[in-house]
Design an enzyme around this catalytic site. Structure first.
Site, PDB file in Angstrom:
ATOM      1  N   GLY A   1       0.833  -1.210   0.000  1.00 15.31           N
ATOM      2  CA  GLY A   1       0.000   0.000   0.000  1.00 15.31           C
ATOM      3  C   GLY A   1       0.863   1.253   0.000  1.00 15.31           C
TER       4      GLY A   1
ATOM      5  N   LEU B   1      -2.000   7.269   1.105  1.00 12.34           N
ATOM      6  CA  LEU B   1      -1.754   8.410   1.990  1.00 12.34           C
ATOM      7  C   LEU B   1      -0.625   8.126   2.972  1.00 12.34           C
ATOM      8  CD1 LEU B   1      -2.656  11.115   3.355  1.00 12.34           C
ATOM      9  CD2 LEU B   1      -4.211   9.727   4.735  1.00 12.34           C
ATOM     10  N   VAL B   2      -0.762   7.018   3.680  1.00 11.33           N
ATOM     11  CA  VAL B   2       0.232   6.708   4.710  1.00 11.33           C
ATOM     12  C   VAL B   2       1.555   6.304   4.074  1.00 11.33           C
ATOM     13  CG1 VAL B   2       0.739   5.284   6.733  1.00 11.33           C
ATOM     14  CG2 VAL B   2      -1.608   6.022   6.290  1.00 11.33           C
ATOM     15  N   GLY B   3       1.462   5.450   3.048  1.00  9.73           N
ATOM     16  CA  GLY B   3       2.680   4.989   2.361  1.00  9.73           C
ATOM     17  C   GLY B   3       3.492   6.151   1.813  1.00  9.73           C
TER      18      GLY B   3
ATOM     19  N   TYR C   1      42.786  14.100  13.015  1.00  8.16           N
ATOM     20  CA  TYR C   1      41.423  13.607  12.795  1.00  8.16           C
ATOM     21  C   TYR C   1      40.444  14.348  13.707  1.00  8.16           C
ATOM     22  CZ  TYR C   1      37.849   9.812  12.827  1.00  8.16           C
ATOM     23  OH  TYR C   1      36.703   9.059  12.751  1.00  8.16           O
TER      24      TYR C   1
ATOM     25  N   HIS D   1      40.395  -0.596  13.669  1.00  6.94           N
ATOM     26  CA  HIS D   1      40.034  -0.403  15.076  1.00  6.94           C
ATOM     27  C   HIS D   1      40.248  -1.706  15.847  1.00  6.94           C
ATOM     28  CE1 HIS D   1      38.430   3.654  14.677  1.00  6.94           C
ATOM     29  NE2 HIS D   1      38.005   3.278  13.489  1.00  6.94           N
TER      30      HIS D   1
ATOM     31  N   LYS E   1      43.271 -11.061  13.964  1.00  3.67           N
ATOM     32  CA  LYS E   1      44.492 -11.668  14.521  1.00  3.67           C
ATOM     33  C   LYS E   1      44.166 -12.989  15.220  1.00  3.67           C
ATOM     34  CE  LYS E   1      46.894  -7.331  15.165  1.00  3.67           C
ATOM     35  NZ  LYS E   1      47.095  -6.208  16.051  1.00  3.67           N
TER      36      LYS E   1
ATOM     37  N   ASP F   1      48.897   2.464  24.241  1.00  2.61           N
ATOM     38  CA  ASP F   1      47.557   2.274  24.809  1.00  2.61           C
ATOM     39  C   ASP F   1      46.589   3.344  24.298  1.00  2.61           C
ATOM     40  OD1 ASP F   1      47.560   0.007  26.362  1.00  2.61           O
ATOM     41  OD2 ASP F   1      48.175   1.045  28.198  1.00  2.61           O
TER      42      ASP F   1
HETATM   43  P1  NAP Z   1      34.705   3.073   6.980  1.00  2.00           P
HETATM   44  O1  NAP Z   1      34.229   1.684   7.191  1.00  2.00           O
HETATM   45  O2  NAP Z   1      36.142   3.347   6.766  1.00  2.00           O
HETATM   46  O3  NAP Z   1      33.890   3.697   5.764  1.00  2.00           O
HETATM   47  C1  NAP Z   1      34.249   4.971   5.295  1.00  2.00           C
HETATM   48  C2  NAP Z   1      33.278   5.357   4.212  1.00  2.00           C
HETATM   49  O4  NAP Z   1      33.682   6.656   3.718  1.00  2.00           O
HETATM   50  C3  NAP Z   1      33.287   4.402   3.029  1.00  2.00           C
HETATM   51  O5  NAP Z   1      32.000   4.343   2.462  1.00  2.00           O
HETATM   52  C4  NAP Z   1      34.237   5.104   2.062  1.00  2.00           C
HETATM   53  O6  NAP Z   1      33.991   4.751   0.715  1.00  2.00           O
HETATM   54  C5  NAP Z   1      33.882   6.559   2.309  1.00  2.00           C
HETATM   55  N1  NAP Z   1      34.960   7.470   1.932  1.00  2.00           N
HETATM   56  C6  NAP Z   1      36.226   7.491   2.417  1.00  2.00           C
HETATM   57  N2  NAP Z   1      36.945   8.439   1.801  1.00  2.00           N
HETATM   58  C7  NAP Z   1      36.127   9.032   0.915  1.00  2.00           C
HETATM   59  C8  NAP Z   1      36.277  10.055  -0.037  1.00  2.00           C
HETATM   60  N3  NAP Z   1      37.439  10.698  -0.183  1.00  2.00           N
HETATM   61  N4  NAP Z   1      35.216  10.398  -0.797  1.00  2.00           N
HETATM   62  C9  NAP Z   1      34.034   9.757  -0.657  1.00  2.00           C
HETATM   63  N5  NAP Z   1      33.805   8.778   0.220  1.00  2.00           N
HETATM   64  C10 NAP Z   1      34.848   8.409   0.997  1.00  2.00           C
HETATM   65  O7  NAP Z   1      34.272   4.012   8.193  1.00  2.00           O
HETATM   66  P2  NAP Z   1      33.182   3.773   9.327  1.00  2.00           P
HETATM   67  O8  NAP Z   1      33.862   3.080  10.452  1.00  2.00           O
HETATM   68  O9  NAP Z   1      31.932   3.240   8.719  1.00  2.00           O
HETATM   69  O10 NAP Z   1      32.951   5.277   9.815  1.00  2.00           O
HETATM   70  C11 NAP Z   1      31.817   6.032   9.379  1.00  2.00           C
HETATM   71  C12 NAP Z   1      31.816   7.330  10.143  1.00  2.00           C
HETATM   72  O11 NAP Z   1      31.727   7.051  11.534  1.00  2.00           O
HETATM   73  C13 NAP Z   1      33.081   8.158   9.940  1.00  2.00           C
HETATM   74  O12 NAP Z   1      32.737   9.517   9.828  1.00  2.00           O
HETATM   75  C14 NAP Z   1      33.877   7.912  11.207  1.00  2.00           C
HETATM   76  O13 NAP Z   1      34.715   9.000  11.513  1.00  2.00           O
HETATM   77  C15 NAP Z   1      32.753   7.762  12.216  1.00  2.00           C
HETATM   78  N6  NAP Z   1      33.103   7.003  13.405  1.00  2.00           N
HETATM   79  C16 NAP Z   1      33.551   5.710  13.309  1.00  2.00           C
HETATM   80  C17 NAP Z   1      33.866   5.017  14.467  1.00  2.00           C
HETATM   81  C18 NAP Z   1      34.366   3.596  14.416  1.00  2.00           C
HETATM   82  O14 NAP Z   1      34.717   3.062  15.501  1.00  2.00           O
HETATM   83  N7  NAP Z   1      34.386   2.937  13.253  1.00  2.00           N
HETATM   84  C19 NAP Z   1      33.702   5.630  15.729  1.00  2.00           C
HETATM   85  C20 NAP Z   1      33.208   6.927  15.795  1.00  2.00           C
HETATM   86  C21 NAP Z   1      32.908   7.599  14.621  1.00  2.00           C
HETATM   87  P3  NAP Z   1      34.808   3.500   0.065  1.00  2.00           P
HETATM   88  O15 NAP Z   1      34.466   2.288   0.873  1.00  2.00           O
HETATM   89  O16 NAP Z   1      34.321   3.445  -1.322  1.00  2.00           O
HETATM   90  O17 NAP Z   1      36.232   3.900   0.171  1.00  2.00           O
HETATM   91  P1  GDP Z   2      40.550   4.484  19.836  1.00  2.00           P
HETATM   92  O1  GDP Z   2      41.827   4.435  20.609  1.00  2.00           O
HETATM   93  O2  GDP Z   2      39.379   4.650  20.749  1.00  2.00           O
HETATM   94  O3  GDP Z   2      40.573   5.462  18.716  1.00  2.00           O
HETATM   95  O4  GDP Z   2      40.251   3.116  19.144  1.00  2.00           O
HETATM   96  P2  GDP Z   2      40.896   1.744  18.749  1.00  2.00           P
HETATM   97  O5  GDP Z   2      39.812   0.916  18.225  1.00  2.00           O
HETATM   98  O6  GDP Z   2      42.069   1.951  17.850  1.00  2.00           O
HETATM   99  O7  GDP Z   2      41.353   1.073  20.163  1.00  2.00           O
HETATM  100  C1  GDP Z   2      42.583   1.356  20.690  1.00  2.00           C
HETATM  101  C2  GDP Z   2      42.848   0.586  21.983  1.00  2.00           C
HETATM  102  O8  GDP Z   2      42.843  -0.830  21.747  1.00  2.00           O
HETATM  103  C3  GDP Z   2      44.224   0.948  22.506  1.00  2.00           C
HETATM  104  O9  GDP Z   2      44.245   0.826  23.911  1.00  2.00           O
HETATM  105  C4  GDP Z   2      45.091  -0.123  21.850  1.00  2.00           C
HETATM  106  O10 GDP Z   2      46.324  -0.319  22.563  1.00  2.00           O
HETATM  107  C5  GDP Z   2      44.179  -1.338  21.977  1.00  2.00           C
HETATM  108  N1  GDP Z   2      44.461  -2.373  20.975  1.00  2.00           N
HETATM  109  C6  GDP Z   2      44.872  -3.648  21.262  1.00  2.00           C
HETATM  110  N2  GDP Z   2      45.074  -4.337  20.134  1.00  2.00           N
HETATM  111  C7  GDP Z   2      44.748  -3.507  19.102  1.00  2.00           C
HETATM  112  C8  GDP Z   2      44.728  -3.674  17.683  1.00  2.00           C
HETATM  113  O11 GDP Z   2      45.044  -4.733  17.131  1.00  2.00           O
HETATM  114  N3  GDP Z   2      44.311  -2.593  16.948  1.00  2.00           N
HETATM  115  C9  GDP Z   2      43.935  -1.409  17.540  1.00  2.00           C
HETATM  116  N4  GDP Z   2      43.495  -0.386  16.759  1.00  2.00           N
HETATM  117  N5  GDP Z   2      43.977  -1.213  18.882  1.00  2.00           N
HETATM  118  C10 GDP Z   2      44.362  -2.256  19.646  1.00  2.00           C
END
Ligand code: NAP
Ligand code: GDP
Length: 335
Positions: A14, A18-20, A147, A190, A198, A281
């Site tokens: 649907g 209206l709703v859709g 960043y 991350h 790993k 860390d």
């Molecule tokens: P992601 O998996 O690395 O994905 C990034 C996305 O951005 C992909 O769709 C990528 O497209 C696109 N992108 C990168 N560079 C671009 C460019 N130059 N032009 C157009 N598109 C571009 O990142 P995510 O982890 O999903 O993060 C999404 C958002 O959440 C980001 O703003 C990030 O800062 C924020 N965030 C993430 C985390 C986290 O823990 N992951 C935490 C807090 C906030 P392609 O795949 O085609 O390259």
């Molecule tokens: P953020 O520090 O919050 O930006 O996020 P991350 O996802 O990179 O987490 C970082 C924390 O996880 C730090 O304390 C790292 O020392 C620890 N950590 C342990 N092993 C890993 C790893 O294989 N990758 C990353 N990114 N962090 C790790």
């Protein structure tokens, strides 16, 4: 769980009535190959092609495959170690992307933009818990200041667009996100996707599983599927220019050791694992309050961490061949 099983397809019967008609949304999921948003002309072309009325701006540096980038290696996305290596690149490229998305949204009269920030925008030294009023109270942690400053400026820019033009540009601040489709690169990722990969290889190859740092830092994790629901809520219901933190409660911080233990369990790894304390860390903790979110949304059920981690691990194992795994050293290559 297969990728297909994860796909959400919504049939609205649907849908022409209206709703859709009132709930008809067309979603466009753009990736970098559709336009490198660091380039203003590419941003314009993307917006001209799709004519969005609303934008959820997630693009950030970022998955670099397919982009002609100056980085010396082939690495992808963020995480502590990548942020430490490429501060200038992260500052410049994210600033360009954000400016192009917001200015093009302004020029094409987009009604609402939600940009995605991160808790790294907050000052390193500030009273905990972090909340939406504390973003600009001091410098961010030095490990990822490039960043962090680029993302922080989005909040400043949103307010400037609002004051000068009345624009509805706002932002969301998720805590650490994880889930299927993450970047599972061994190093430049991350913590959860990096450690899942790993641990998977350690189990498969009978090699050691090593966690970077001391395991003591604390983080709040949000499952990507919960975050998706919160973005839709924000798109529909949220009217402020100021950001809102999208997170589980500050009492749900968990240590990196607890993360590693949950990963060992989810992967079924039976060997010992160790911590490489020569590695950084990063920030010890950055607890963020979700009080504003809960006050506005009323109630929200977050997926329990262990369940979300198990779903993510299952997705990763089942989709290893097509997941974003980066470069795996030869000895570790899957047969
Ligand atoms: P992601 O998996 O690395 O994905 C990034 C996305 O951005 C992909 O769709 C990528 O497209 C696109 N992108 C990168 N560079 C671009 C460019 N130059 N032009 C157009 N598109 C571009 O990142 P995510 O982890 O999903 O993060 C999404 C958002 O959440 C980001 O703003 C990030 O800062 C924020 N965030 C993430 C985390 C986290 O823990 N992951 C935490 C807090 C906030 P392609 O795949 O085609 O390259
Ligand atoms: P953020 O520090 O919050 O930006 O996020 P991350 O996802 O990179 O987490 C970082 C924390 O996880 C730090 O304390 C790292 O020392 C620890 N950590 C342990 N092993 C890993 C790893 O294989 N990758 C990353 N990114 N962090 C790790």
């Amino acid at each position: 769980m297969s990728d297909l099983a994860n796909k959400i397809v919504i049939l609205v019967t649907g849908g022409s009535g209206l709703v859709g008609s009132a709930i008809r949304w067309e979603w466009i999921f753009a990736r970098s190959s559709e336009g490198d948003l660091r380039d203003p002309e590419a941003a314009k072309k993307l917006f001209e092609k799709y004519k969005p009325t609303h934008v959820i701006h997630l693009a950030a540096l970022g998955n670099l495959f397919g982009i002609d980038l100056i980085l010396a290696d082939n690495s992808v996305v963020g995480g502590l170690f990548k942020n430490m290596k490429y501060k200038l690149t992260f500052l410049r490229d994210n600033t360009l992307i954000n400016d192009n998305v917001l200015q093009t949204s302004h020029e094409t009269k987009v009604k609402k933009v939600i940009s995605c920030l991160s808790t790294c925008v907050f000052p390193d030294r500030v009273q905990y818990p972090l909340d939406e009023t504390k973003i600009h109270l001091g410098p961010p942690h030095e490990s990822n200041f490039g960043y962090a400053h680029a993302k922080r400026m989005v909040d400043v820019t949103n307010h400037a667009y609002h004051e000068e033009f009345g624009s509805s540009f706002t932002s969301a601040i998720p805590t650490n996100v994880f889930g299927p489709h993450d970047n599972f690169d061994l190093e430049d990722s991350h913590v959860i996707p990096g450690l899942l990969h790993k641990c998977y290889l350690a189990k498969k190859n009978g090699t050691p599983f090593t966690v970077a740092g001391t395991g003591k830092p604390l983080r709040q994790f949000i499952y990507s599927r919960d975050l998706a629901k919160l973005f839709i809520w924000q798109l529909r219901e949220y009217d402020e220019i100021d950001p809102v933190i999208l997170s589980v409660g500050e009492n749900e911080e968990i240590s990196i050791k607890q993360v590693a233990d949950a990963i060992v369990k989810a992967i079924g790894f039976e060997g010992d694992y160790k911590f490489d304390t020569t590695r950084a860390d990063g920030q010890f903790r950055k607890p963020a309050s979700n009080a504003k979110l809960l006050r506005l949304i009323g109630n929200f059920t977050f997926t329990p961490f262990d369940q979300a981690l198990e779903e993510t691990a299952a997705w990763f194992v089942q989709n290893y061949d097509k997941a974003r795994i980066g470069q795996v050293p030869k000895a570790n290559e899957p047969e």
